[in-house]
Write a protein that holds these residues in place. Structure first.
Motif, PDB file in Angstrom:
ATOM      1  N   THR A   1       5.217   3.357   7.526  1.00 42.08           N
ATOM      2  CA  THR A   1       6.559   2.800   7.540  1.00 42.08           C
ATOM      3  C   THR A   1       6.533   1.347   8.011  1.00 42.08           C
ATOM      4  O   THR A   1       5.581   0.899   8.643  1.00 42.08           O
TER       5      THR A   1
ATOM      6  N   SER B   1       0.837  -1.199   0.000  1.00 38.96           N
ATOM      7  CA  SER B   1       0.000   0.000   0.000  1.00 38.96           C
ATOM      8  C   SER B   1       0.867   1.242   0.000  1.00 38.96           C
ATOM      9  O   SER B   1       1.918   1.288   0.637  1.00 38.96           O
ATOM     10  N   LYS B   2       0.422   2.264  -0.726  1.00 38.49           N
ATOM     11  CA  LYS B   2       1.170   3.508  -0.782  1.00 38.49           C
ATOM     12  C   LYS B   2       0.595   4.538   0.183  1.00 38.49           C
ATOM     13  O   LYS B   2       0.478   5.717  -0.119  1.00 38.49           O
ATOM     14  N   THR B   3       0.240   4.085   1.377  1.00 39.93           N
ATOM     15  CA  THR B   3      -0.314   5.005   2.372  1.00 39.93           C
ATOM     16  C   THR B   3       0.739   6.029   2.756  1.00 39.93           C
ATOM     17  O   THR B   3       1.851   5.662   3.146  1.00 39.93           O
ATOM     18  N   PRO B   4       0.418   7.319   2.647  1.00 40.33           N
ATOM     19  CA  PRO B   4       1.399   8.347   2.995  1.00 40.33           C
ATOM     20  C   PRO B   4       1.882   8.184   4.425  1.00 40.33           C
ATOM     21  O   PRO B   4       1.115   7.913   5.339  1.00 40.33           O
TER      22      PRO B   4
ATOM     23  N   PRO C   1       9.881   3.800   4.554  1.00 42.28           N
ATOM     24  CA  PRO C   1       8.589   4.184   3.956  1.00 42.28           C
ATOM     25  C   PRO C   1       8.058   3.037   3.100  1.00 42.28           C
ATOM     26  O   PRO C   1       8.801   2.438   2.313  1.00 42.28           O
ATOM     27  N   GLU C   2       6.804   2.708   3.252  1.00 35.78           N
ATOM     28  CA  GLU C   2       6.243   1.577   2.522  1.00 35.78           C
ATOM     29  C   GLU C   2       6.303   1.771   1.012  1.00 35.78           C
ATOM     30  O   GLU C   2       6.340   0.804   0.249  1.00 35.78           O
ATOM     31  N   GLU C   3       6.323   3.021   0.592  1.00 36.78           N
ATOM     32  CA  GLU C   3       6.413   3.283  -0.854  1.00 36.78           C
ATOM     33  C   GLU C   3       7.697   2.731  -1.454  1.00 36.78           C
ATOM     34  O   GLU C   3       7.765   2.440  -2.650  1.00 36.78           O
TER      35      GLU C   3
ATOM     36  N   ALA D   1       6.930  -0.594  -3.041  1.00 42.04           N
ATOM     37  CA  ALA D   1       5.909  -0.677  -4.084  1.00 42.04           C
ATOM     38  C   ALA D   1       6.526  -1.171  -5.397  1.00 42.04           C
ATOM     39  O   ALA D   1       7.706  -0.943  -5.678  1.00 42.04           O
TER      40      ALA D   1
ATOM     41  N   ARG E   1       7.783  -1.311  -8.989  1.00 41.23           N
ATOM     42  CA  ARG E   1       8.263  -0.302  -9.929  1.00 41.23           C
ATOM     43  C   ARG E   1       8.576  -0.977 -11.250  1.00 41.23           C
ATOM     44  O   ARG E   1       9.174  -2.051 -11.280  1.00 41.23           O
TER      45      ARG E   1
END
Length: 640
Positions: free
Chosen positions: A17, A11-14, A212-214, A217, A219
């Motif tokens: 972490t 998930s790309k939740t802002p 950060p979880e991003e 993600a 790519r």
């Protein structure tokens, strides 16, 4: 392509972490990286090879256990050979997918250097993850640490800097984020790609950080196909239309771009003949009307004679190495010009050529379209000339392959001739060093775009067996042959154990000629009198001219777990190769070859290669070799 697991969706939740170690974060990150070209999407890092020691066992070793479902792991026996396996996989995967390689600090890390140089020279992507000394330096030095009195931040991993296209040392956890992204950028850049090194201090590998979880993600990295500049394209078209005797030199860039069909269309439409470098062989099938075979020192008489008389040389994805140019003596026609279609500006401007900076396939398609508009074709007489020359060369190939008596020990070309009878377009042949690359370049009839896999950018002895493992991983349903001489086999046979362990059904063909045949011949030609090139006992005069060593390479391969078939004659060889090709387990065929002095051998070199000869000497062999050397040097040209 080998099946790869699906990366975990994140998930790309802002501001969200996840607390992981640096090694765990890196493995999860790598599992989520993909490439895409022409709508084809695949995993960038398909697996990780590793040999564990104190520099990586608690960091990356633990992380690979933690995320075994997301990142496949392969156990290697030698760090250099693990890189070769990864490179073989990357080449067979068209540079769109590769493997990572992790090692401990010290010798494990420095063993990567040769493989890294090979990858970078050949523009093939591989990710290197060597352990490093402590960033925090709680104990200094640690086991296997190189102490450098003038620089506290230098370790043996710095040996990898000159052979890497990107290098970074991750001294703090948060530094991994930009470094990992840069690493992926370079791995997927068709111009910059090669070995990429992220040196990982062993304490930092095990250190936790809130990521950060991003970062995890998925790519997708697009592998570009840049088109040609219209101005450069117009200049290139004009140069081709003005040429009377054009010649295309197909290099490895044709394969990397998957431009084989585009090249065939251009050659067919224009009747321009196509010669190939070692890396470019197979760009056209051997029986394509415009294919004239290998070029340069190991090339065919047909291609080399065309090169000597060409007024325009059209290089496609080639670096113009000294073997291709015959050390600057091959392209000798008055006023000869060069047109260089290359994705790399550095190579596009070589030999003062007309640059056409573009992806090989995109550039060839643009050239074909423009030349068809002008209905441009070379003169029929030119096509007849090289077609007749090609037919005469094929008779010489047949003669080298022919074995009228099947109960004799075969020569090396006859071994290739028997293999030539058995293979189809599915088979893949891997070679890198010794006398085989020359014979293969001159004689082999490539039946598919990827059948001919000769690593000649670095010509690294020991590449063949581990590379065959990587190729077979990428093409699990195809017969994969590692062709090795005895010198090459003794360099790096250890990955046979890996093939046996994983039941990777490669076929290893060992040609035993009791020494360094290629260098022995070169030594003789330059006044070295074959000194130190034979595998024999010392004689009374101190030279290696005694009896042959009682080394049994077939027994060695068998001791490593491989099934071995021995062949003493041409008849035996044909039966053994047939059996090996059908085998579904790792299989070796062992044959002692006869020298070309007693039976038919490959045609001699059709062009020169510069190996400097002693300017002063008392021995007649060196004096004579120097006279011959000076004669060839006088023919060298600088294309300005």
């Amino acid at each position: 392509m080998a099946k790869v697991p699906t990366a975990t969706k994140v998930s790309k939740t802002p501001d969200a972490t996840t607390r992981l170690t640096v090694a765990q974060a890196l493995v999860r990150f790598l599992a989520a990286q993909y490439t895409e070209r022409d709508g084809e999407r695949q995993r960038l890092i398909g697996a990780t090879w590793g040999i564990f020691g104190h520099g990586n066992v608690a960091g990356l070793g633990q992380a690979l256990v933690e995320y075994a479902d997301e990142m496949p792991y392969h156990q290697g026996r030698n760090e250099q050979s693990m890189v070769h396996a990864a490179v073989g996989y990357a080449r067979q995967s068209n540079r769109l997918s590769t493997h990572a390689v992790t090692t401990s600090i010290g010798p494990g890390a420095t063993n990567l250097v040769t493989g890294a140089a090979l990858a970078t020279i050949n523009h093939l992507p591989v990710l290197l993850l060597p352990g490093d000394t402590f960033a925090t330096r709680p104990a200094d030095p640690v086991l296997q640490q190189l102490e450098v009195p003038y620089a506290g931040d230098v370790s043996v991993n710095d040996c990898l800097r000159p052979v890497s296209r990107y290098f970074d040392r991750i001294a703090r956890p948060e530094a991994l984020i930009p470094a990992a992204l840069q690493a992926m950028r370079v791995l997927t850049d068709p111009v910059e790609t090669g070995a990429v090194t992220l040196a990982l201090p062993q304490d930092v590998q095990a250190e936790a950080y809130d990521w950060p979880e991003e970062f995890f993600a998925e790519r997708t990295w697009t592998v570009r196909r840049p088109a040609a500049d219209q101005g450069e394209l117009s200049t290139a078209v004009r140069a081709i239309r003005e040429a009377r005797r054009p010649l295309i030199v197909a290099g490895g860039g044709v394969h990397h771009s998957r431009a084989e069909e585009a090249l065939a269309e251009l050659a067919t439409a224009t009747r321009i003949p196509v010669a190939s470098t070692q890396a470019g062989k197979g760009s056209l099938r051997f029986d394509h009307p415009q294919d004239v075979g290998g070029i340069g020192h190991t090339g065919t008489a047909t291609a080399d004679e065309l090169a000597r008389t060409a007024d325009l040389v059209i290089g496609v994805g080639t670096r113009y190495t000294d073997f291709t140019t015959a050390s600057g003596t091959l392209f000798s026609a008055k006023g000869v010009r060069f047109l260089n279609l290359n994705i790399a500006p550095y190579d596009g401007h070589k030999l003062s050529g007309i640059p056409l900076i573009a992806d090989a396939r995109a550039g060839l398609e643009a050239l074909t379209e423009a030349l068809l508009l002008h209905k441009h074709r070379t003169e029929p007489a030119y096509a007849t000339e090289y077609s007749d020359d090609k037919e005469r060369w094929e008779y010489r190939v047949d003669a080298a392959y022919e074995a009228e008596d099947i109960d004799i020990r075969p020569t090396q070309p006859q071994v290739l001739g028997v293999l030539d009878e058995l293979v189809t377009e599915d088979d893949i042949l891997i070679n890198a060093a010794g006398s085989l690359p020359g014979d293969l370049h001159k004689l082999w009839r490539a039946r598919s775009r990827d059948q001919y896999h000769v690593e000649y950018g670095y010509s690294c002895m020991g590449y063949e067996i581990p590379a065959a493992i990587g190729v077979r991983m990428a093409a699990p349903d195809r017969p994969v042959w590692a062709l090795v001489g005895d010198g090459t086999y003794l360099m790096m046979p250890t990955e046979i154990v890996t093939a046996v362990q994983e039941n990777i059904a490669i076929k290893v063909l060992i040609l035993q000629n009791h020494g360094y045949a290629s260098i022995g011949g070169l030594s003789e030609s330059v006044g070295g009198e074959r000194y130190g090139t034979a595998y024999r006992f010392r004689s009374e005069d101190g030279t290696y001219t005694g009896a042959k060593l009682p080394v049994d390479l077939a027994a060695n391969a068998a001791s490593l777990g491989m099934r071995v078939l021995r062949a003493k004659t041409v008849r035996d060889l044909r039966a053994a190769l047939t059996e090996a090709r059908a085998a579904d387990t790792p299989t070796c065929v062992y044959v002692e070859t006869e020298t070309a002095d007693t039976v038919s051998g490959a045609p001699p070199a059709q062009a020169w290669w510069d190996v400097p000869v002693a300017e002063t000497a008392t021995r007649s062999s060196a004096v004579k070799a120097r006279e011959e050397y000076d004669r060839h040097v006088a023919a060298r040209r600088r294309h300005l």
